[in-house]
Structures are given as C-alpha cells and as structure tokens.
Motif scaffolding. Structure first.
Motif, PDB file in Angstrom:
ATOM      1  N   ARG A  34     -32.253  35.388   7.538  1.00 17.93           N
ATOM      2  CA  ARG A  34     -32.313  36.776   7.564  1.00 17.93           C
ATOM      3  C   ARG A  34     -32.182  37.074   9.163  1.00 17.93           C
ATOM      4  N   ILE A  38     -29.497  39.973  10.508  1.00 14.00           N
ATOM      5  CA  ILE A  38     -29.910  41.206  11.231  1.00 14.00           C
ATOM      6  C   ILE A  38     -29.153  41.437  12.656  1.00 14.00           C
ATOM      7  N   ARG A  42     -26.376  44.177  13.792  1.00 13.70           N
ATOM      8  CA  ARG A  42     -27.246  45.236  14.586  1.00 13.70           C
ATOM      9  C   ARG A  42     -26.301  46.510  15.144  1.00 13.70           C
ATOM     10  N   LEU A  49     -26.845  47.497   6.618  1.00 10.71           N
ATOM     11  CA  LEU A  49     -27.746  46.297   6.821  1.00 10.71           C
ATOM     12  C   LEU A  49     -28.593  45.998   5.603  1.00 10.71           C
TER      13      LEU A  49
END
Length: 273
Positions: A34, A38, A42, A49
């Motif tokens: 995860r 992420i 970004r 996302l």
C-alpha cells in the motif's frame, strides 16, 4: 525421555516461530504494498489513487500471502522431517504438466496481468465488454467480475476479454435524436433544442464539459425529420444526461406545439349485417 521431550519442544517452538514470522511478514508485505502504491502515485489525483489501491493492492496482497504461506509450509514440513526438496521437485513436474494441459488458464492469467499493468480497467469503472455493460467489482488474475444494471454478478474469464469500452476515462458524449414532422419549421425546432441544451448546461456545469452541438438534420426518415443534439459530458454521465434531455425536449415541444410524429393506426369497422 528428557532428550526426546526437549527435541519435541524445540520443534514446536520452531514451528510456532515460523507461523508467527509468516503472519508478521504478511502484515508487513500488505503495508509495504500500500505504501509503495501511494508513493508511486503521489502525483496522481486522489480519485486515481483510490482506484489503483482498490484494484492492484488486494491482488498483490493476496499474491504475497500465498507466496509467504507456501514457503512457511515448506519450512514447517522440514521441521517435521519431511524432505522439502522432493516436494519442490514434485511440484515442478506437476506444474509443467498443468502448463501443457491448461493453456486456457495460462491465457486467462496472462491477460489479467496485462489488464493490471496497462491499467485498462479498475474496480469501480463502468465498462462494456462485448454486449455486457456494468460496474467492475473485482479484477483477478484469472477472472473479472462485473455487475450489470440487472444486479446479477457476471464472471468473465480474462482470456475472453478482447475489447473494452471504458466509460470512466476522459469524457463521454450524450447523443439525443428527436424527430419532428415534415410540416414543422426546422429552424424553429433547432433553436428550441439549442435553448434546451444551453439551459441544461447552465444548470449542470459539472456534467457538461463543452457547449452543446446541434447537428441540424441528421437524416430524413419516412415520417420524420431527425434532429440530433450532442453534449460532451463527464465520465459515465451520458446515460443520465440523455434521459434528462429527452424529458425536457418532450415537455418543451408540447409547450411550443412542435409535433413529434408517431405511428398511427386507422381501423375501419365494416358492417357485416
């Protein structure tokens, strides 16, 4: 007896340590997956996302769980005195046999991998695959699950997916056609349609992305002149926009006394007396 008991206790402690370490490894792998998604996403929008996390994260986490679990089982079997090398060799032979006999399965898995790598579809997207249109609920390595408007969950092998229409990417277009009688003033009907579309855009600025386009006469049917309205709309909004426009057009045309032709049946009653 004492030596045997200590040996058994050591084996139990080792097995417990393997199970506990595997569980912690699975938790760490899930967290790392995860966080990696992420970090690598970004610069994307929050919506993109969330879509990526819902689509890719569960699959990678499941894959990590199975891999860690497989090696944990091998280590436990070694603690129990089972020859792990023989098991791995046997698994390799079985894998080769399955590979030759399950070409369809391999095709499904390869297609699923490319679907995820190329980000063709994601969980939550509204797509059309063949003659099926629905919302993507899950994307696996072997199958994709789609729920159409009827509510039934449809499971499609990935190998059967050859063409995808994704209504969640970029924009869509709402296309509405309406027929008017040949006796009506075409310019007046076009102006009414333009007013309807412009007012609808002002009332729904988040749905309509550009100024509406009127294609004047799209075609001439046997009993009607077909006019066409086109609006560039936000993703997956075209169905609702088309329904709204049809309602507004019917209501406005009735008020403006613009006739929308329809089939009529004339019945002659013959007196048989």
């Amino acid at each position: 007896m004492s030596l045997s008991l200590s040996f058994i206790l050591r084996k139990i402690i080792n097995i417990a340590a393997i199970c506990g370490g595997s569980y912690l490894a699975i938790l760490f792998a899930s967290f790392a997956i995860r966080r990696t998604l992420i970090i690598t996403s970004r610069f994307e929008k929050k919506q993109d996302l969330n879509r990526r996390l819902k689509t890719v994260a569960p699959l990678l986490q499941s894959l990590a769980k199975y891999v860690i679990g497989f090696f944990a089982v091998i280590l436990v079997l070694r603690q129990l005195g089972v020859d792990a090398a023989a098991i791995l060799a046997g698994a390799g032979v079985v894998g080769i046999a399955i590979g030759f006999g399950a070409q369809t399965l391999v095709k499904d898995i390869l297609t699923g991998v490319f679907l995820l790598i190329e980000d063709s579809i994601s969980v939550g997207d509204i797509v059309q695959i063949g003659d099926l249109t629905g919302t993507v609920e899950d994307i696996g390595l072997r199958v994709t699950r789609i729920r159409p408007f009827s509510g039934a969950l449809v499971i499609i092998p990935n190998g059967e997916i050859t063409r995808i229409a994704n209504f969640n990417r970029g924009f869509t277009r709402a296309i509405v056609e309406v027929g008017i009688a040949y006796e009506e003033d075409v310019d007046r009907a076009i102006q009414v349609l333009q007013n309807i579309a412009s007012q609808y855009r002002e009332a729904n600025p988040s749905k309509i992305l550009e100024e509406p386009t009127i294609h004047r006469i799209a075609r001439l049917d046997s009993s009607a002149v077909i006019l066409r309205v086109i609006l560039k709309v936000a993703p997956k909004e075209h169905w609702g926009v088309e329904r709204d426009l049809l309602y507004l057009i019917k209501k406005t045309f009735d008020e403006e006394k613009i006739e929308i032709p329809y089939q009529k049946h004339v019945v002659f009653m013959k007196d048989l007396r």
